[in-house]
Design an enzyme around this catalytic site. Structure first.
Site, PDB file in Angstrom:
ATOM      1  NE  ARG A 164      -4.236  -1.578   0.231  1.00  0.00           N
ATOM      2  CZ  ARG A 164      -4.140  -2.870  -0.131  1.00  0.00           C
ATOM      3  NH1 ARG A 164      -3.389  -3.522  -0.711  1.00  0.00           N
ATOM      4  NH2 ARG A 164      -5.435  -3.366  -0.005  1.00  0.00           N
ATOM      5  CB  SER A 238      -8.763  -0.828   4.496  1.00  0.00           C
ATOM      6  OG  SER A 238      -8.984  -2.007   4.052  1.00  0.00           O
ATOM      7  CD  GLU A 335      -5.347   1.579   2.080  1.00  0.00           C
ATOM      8  OE1 GLU A 335      -5.213   2.044   1.148  1.00  0.00           O
ATOM      9  OE2 GLU A 335      -6.277   0.840   2.523  1.00  0.00           O
TER      10      GLU A 335
END
Ligand code: EPU
Length: 476
Positions: A164, A238, A335
């Site tokens: 990520r 998320s 994130e």
């Protein structure tokens, strides 16, 4: 291309949160990007490139710069032996591209079906799902360099993809705008169905064969059972990354939580599923605060249930991060990208204070890590009344003009910290703690008198004011 002013960003994000963009334009070509960049440079404002708005949390205060909505279109498939190179422009919908690749029987991105957003956003956070990261199929990325106004290609290696993460999220990639992505897709591929949920799907009695079309179908089905529908709730998927730790930490955790799942990474570390930690360790699955909460079926997903503010999301996120740190001693990272976070009053919107708001909290966190300021500041106001929730308190303080305090120590057990600036140079600062203590004081703002603030030159307890402000919320 026109450059508009004061455009509401909320509806351009999947979180359905965000204030106004000072300037806004839609870029349909590299020439538009040149024009937009030149404009921003002349106006002396920062640029933010918005794709599908599916991984951002935009402040209610908006973005005091130029938002460029990426809309460059075009998809081209080129034959390359056993492979096909797909060259896709940044403004294309990610899932339309995946659907087209699957229809053509081209392997590589089928596990990434159903992810909202644009193709240009995919490399930025190296999107991943069901055992596949997009970086595995990316061959190169074309970027527009806002520094020299030219385009060039970066190889996958140069993009420095991690879990990520990529060059485009780091300071040395800040001048780049992604314009095209080249993917290497296989004509003959093998199904990648090792991920638990997919494996279960294809091993159930009567399950279909794992053809590329069936994998897409399965992923879409699994996702829709786990993630909130975007037409009903605001969300950016998320909100945090899964933490990556070393084996020593995992072994320590296993002593207390023998069931904890873990997944080895390529570089000898382990990834821990934060959803499991939130669910089984913190017990915060379904946690709700005001208009925001953790999604019942997947606690890693923060949801805007209605008219949530960005501030509420950040307060909940702080609480979640604090709980995880208190319970298992691990620091988690966002994130989702927070854009134009809670803005201070106009007189502190200078380059110096912009840097200070970014870096000072990091510096104080380091100092705190080494043991300084591991206590609570003076002046206990009282405890939150049992008939009021922390959300009630936060809503009340927000309505009285309090907003997040950026330049402040994070006191022991703090859940949130808010301030209200008064008479330009002073502030009321209130902290709420996990044992329901409320503490508050009056002091110099860090911006107006940094030394005076740090030495607590003015540091008093305006008891009557707090009693009046918190009447009905506090008990002694
Ligand atoms: N779990 C629980 N309780 C829950 C939900 C999950 O204990 O309520 C546990 C289960 O053991 C499960 C594990 O947590 O096996 C992991 O959950 P899940 O498979 O849903 O995946 P995740 O690690 O939470 C990641 C990605 C998602 C991606 C899924 C599927 C991150 C930050 N998130 O979530 O990506 O869709 O895997 O591959 O890596 C996103 O990045 O926005 C995103 C949605």
């Amino acid at each position: 291309m026109t450059i508009d002013e004061n455009i509401l960003l909320k509806h351009l994000t999947t979180f359905k949160i965000g204030g106004l963009a000072r300037y806004f334009c839609v870029a349909k070509s590299v020439a538009d990007l040149k024009e937009a960049t030149t404009f921003a440079k002349k106006a002396g404002v920062p640029i933010f490139v918005l794709g599908g708005g599916s991984n951002v949390l935009i402040s209610d205060e908006g973005f005091h710069g130029l938002v460029i909505k990426m809309a460059i279109q075009g998809v081209k498939f080129e034959d390359d032996g056993n492979y096909v190179r797909a060259i896709v422009s940044a403004g294309e919908s990610w899932d339309n591209f995946v659907s087209e690749a699957v229809k053509k029987g081209l392997w590589g991105v089928e596990n990434l079906s159903g992810i909202p957003g644009t193709v240009g956003g995919a490399p930025v956070q190296n999107i991943g799902a069901y055992g596949v990261d997009v970086s595995e199929t990316i061959e190169s990325v074309e970027i527009f360099d806002t520094d020299n106004l030219g385009t060039r290609n970066l190889s996958a290696d140069q993009c420095r993809f991690r879990y990520r993460d990529s060059l485009f999220k780091r300071p040395d990639g800040k001048d780049y705008i992604i314009t095209k992505v080249s993917f290497r897709l296989a004509k003959e591929g093998k199904p990648n169905i090792f991920y638990k949920d997919l494996n279960k799907y294809f091993t159930l009695p009567g399950a279909p064969k794992s053809s590329i079309e069936e994998i897409r179908k399965a992923v879409l089905k699994i996702r829709s059972a786990k993630f909130p529908p975007l037409d009903k709730f605001g969300t950016a998927g998320s909100f945090f990354k899964n933490p990556i730790v070393d084996n020593g930490i995992l072994e320590d955790l296993k002593k207390k939580f023998p069931e904890i799942p873990s997944f080895p990474t390529d570089d000898g570390l382990v990834k821990l599923p934060l959803a499991w930690i939130l669910d089984k360790v913190c017990g915060s699955r379904g946690l709700k605060m005001e208009h925001v909460g953790l999604y019942e079926r997947q606690p890693l997903v923060l949801v805007n249930f209605g008219e949530a503010s960005s501030h509420e999301v950040l307060v909940l996120a702080d609480k979640v991060a604090m709980d995880v740190r208190d319970k298992i001693g691990i620091k988690i990272e966002k994130e989702v990208r927070a854009i134009g976070e809670d803005r201070p009053p106009a007189k502190y919107r200078t380059g110096f204070w912009t840097l200070a708001y970014i870096y000072l909290p990091k510096i104080t966190a380091v100092i705190q890590f080494f043991g300084w300021h591991h206590f609570r500041q003076n002046y206990l106001i009282g405890f939150l009344k049992s008939n009021k929730s922390p959300e009630d308190l936060m809503r009340h303080l927000n309505s009285k003009g309090y907003s997040r305090a950026h330049l402040a120590w994070k006191d022991k057990g703090e859940v949130f910290s808010v301030r209200k600036i008064v008479r330009h140079d002073f502030q009321y600062h209130i902290r709420f703690f996990n044992d329901y203590e409320i503490r508050g004081h009056y002091e110099y703002t860090a911006e107006s008198h940094p030394i005076g603030h740090l030495c607590e030159a003015v540091f008093t307890d305006p008891k009557d004011y707090f009693d009046h402000l918190l009447y009905g919320y506090v008990e002694k």
